[in-house]
Enzyme design. Structure first.
Site, PDB file in Angstrom:
ATOM      1  CG  HIS A  27      70.402  58.912 128.452  1.00 13.83           C
ATOM      2  ND1 HIS A  27      70.142  57.629 128.863  1.00 13.83           N
ATOM      3  CD2 HIS A  27      71.755  58.995 128.306  1.00 13.83           C
ATOM      4  CE1 HIS A  27      71.288  56.966 128.980  1.00 13.83           C
ATOM      5  NE2 HIS A  27      72.267  57.780 128.642  1.00 13.83           N
ATOM      6  CG  ASP A  96      67.345  56.914 130.092  1.00 15.24           C
ATOM      7  OD1 ASP A  96      67.748  55.730 130.084  1.00 15.24           O
ATOM      8  OD2 ASP A  96      67.895  57.822 129.466  1.00 15.24           O
TER       9      ASP A  96
END
Length: 100
Positions: A27, A96
């Site tokens: 990520h 995220d």
């Protein structure tokens, strides 16, 4: 945090962007350059929670079954992140989420 010029704003104005990823390299990597700039200017201390290793800063530092403790610490960043965003007043926030 570094600022980037925004073509839609006046020459003296700057666009402020904040990025806050889930703490896993898959990520963080796509936003690595943004993350480096933010990390140089903004320090958020990951809260300590029971059963989370002191030196655990991302999922790679933990066995899969212990990632839930990292998520608990990450969730406790809600108030500090809210304050940080209020103080910085960014134009954009790129975030995220934890897939757990």
């Amino acid at each position: 945090m570094e600022s980037m010029p925004n073509p839609s704003m006046g020459r003296d104005d700057k666009l402020h962007i904040v990025m806050f990823p889930w703490l896993a390299f898959g990520h963080m990597t796509p936003f690595l350059e943004f993350f480096k700039l933010i990390a140089q200017k903004v320090k958020l201390q990951l809260p300590q929670v029971d059963k989370l290793f002191d030196n655990a800063k991302s999922t790679i530092d933990l066995p899969y079954d212990d990632v839930k403790y990292l998520k608990m610490a990450y969730d406790q960043l809600q108030q500090p992140m809210t304050q940080l965003l209020a103080d910085m007043a960014p134009d954009w926030v790129i975030y995220d989420f934890a897939p757990y």
